[in-house]
Design a protein around this motif. Structure first.
Motif, short mmCIF file in Angstrom:
data_model
loop_
_atom_site.label_atom_id
_atom_site.label_comp_id
_atom_site.label_asym_id
_atom_site.label_seq_id
_atom_site.Cartn_x
_atom_site.Cartn_y
_atom_site.Cartn_z
N HIS A 217 -5.50 -2.54 -3.15
CA HIS A 217 -4.40 -1.90 -3.61
C HIS A 217 -4.78 -0.44 -4.00
O HIS A 217 -5.76 -0.02 -4.25
CB HIS A 217 -3.63 -2.44 -5.00
CG HIS A 217 -4.43 -2.58 -6.01
ND1 HIS A 217 -4.61 -1.64 -7.12
CD2 HIS A 217 -5.07 -3.76 -6.59
CE1 HIS A 217 -5.51 -2.25 -8.00
NE2 HIS A 217 -5.65 -3.44 -7.78
N ARG A 218 -3.59 0.54 -3.86
CA ARG A 218 -3.60 1.97 -4.08
C ARG A 218 -3.76 2.07 -5.61
O ARG A 218 -3.43 1.36 -6.54
CB ARG A 218 -2.37 2.55 -3.75
CG ARG A 218 -2.02 2.37 -2.33
CD ARG A 218 -0.92 3.12 -1.89
NE ARG A 218 -0.92 2.77 -0.36
CZ ARG A 218 -0.95 3.73 0.53
NH1 ARG A 218 -1.53 4.93 0.17
NH2 ARG A 218 -0.78 3.55 1.68
N GLU B 199 2.54 3.03 -4.28
CA GLU B 199 2.56 1.55 -3.62
C GLU B 199 3.94 0.93 -3.86
O GLU B 199 4.35 0.22 -2.76
CB GLU B 199 1.46 0.94 -4.23
CG GLU B 199 1.22 -0.43 -3.80
CD GLU B 199 -0.03 -1.13 -4.60
OE1 GLU B 199 -0.99 -1.17 -4.10
OE2 GLU B 199 0.32 -1.83 -5.65
N PRO C 30 -7.43 3.74 -1.29
CA PRO C 30 -7.33 5.15 -1.09
C PRO C 30 -8.50 5.62 -0.28
O PRO C 30 -9.52 5.06 -0.16
CB PRO C 30 -7.14 5.62 -2.03
CG PRO C 30 -7.45 4.77 -3.26
CD PRO C 30 -7.42 3.16 -2.51
#
Length: 156
Positions: free
Chosen positions: A88-89, A95, A156
């Motif tokens: 996940h970001r 997001e 990222p």
């Protein structure tokens, strides 16, 4: 020969990874479906056996929005912290915005199949509406799965 074995092992591992990811995605989606539909029914109709109805019995459209929003947030959290927990970001707001954008497109896909059934094909029965919704749900689910893994839940 070693190159072929190596490629076969890499393909096998990739397929296993996608199947695990798809299974987790499916579990989160099924639970979000329960949150959405169960929440709507509780808000509008109340607890089973109750005679009063739910707290939003006079506002079913708003109840639908509330239930769907709760399900979307549940789905985002489930996918962020379980399905895609390793990718996940860092920017949670970005997001979530991407997630909600993808879900708006998913809703449009589902509504689009009903529109096509009704207005392009001229079908107006309950069966054709439900068949169109199931087709739309399946297409939207595939769209969400691939866009989540490609654009929403990426490191990222």
């Amino acid at each position: 020969m070693l190159v072929l074995v190596s490629m076969a092992l890499r393909v096998r591992d990739a397929v296993r990874g996608v199947w695990r990811e798809a299974a987790k995605f499916g579990v989160v989606g099924a639970l979000a479906f329960v949150v959405d539909n169960g929440g709507y029914n509780l808000l509008v109709f109340g607890l089973p056996g109750g005679t009063q109805g739910g707290v939003m019995r006079s506002a079913p459209v708003r109840a639908s929005v509330v239930a769907t929003a709760a399900a979307a947030l549940f789905s985002w959290a489930g996918n962020r912290y379980w399905t895609y927990r390793h990718q996940h970001r860092e920017n949670m707001t970005r997001e979530l915005a991407l997630f909600l954008s993808v879900n708006v497109v998913g809703v449009a896909i589902t509504a689009g199949t009903v529109f096509a059934s009704r207005h392009l094909l001229g079908l107006e029965s309950m069966g054709s509406d439900n068949a169109a919704r199931v087709l739309g749900w399946a297409l939207a689910t595939l769209f969400r799965f691939f866009t989540y893994r490609r654009y929403v839940f990426v490191a990222p």
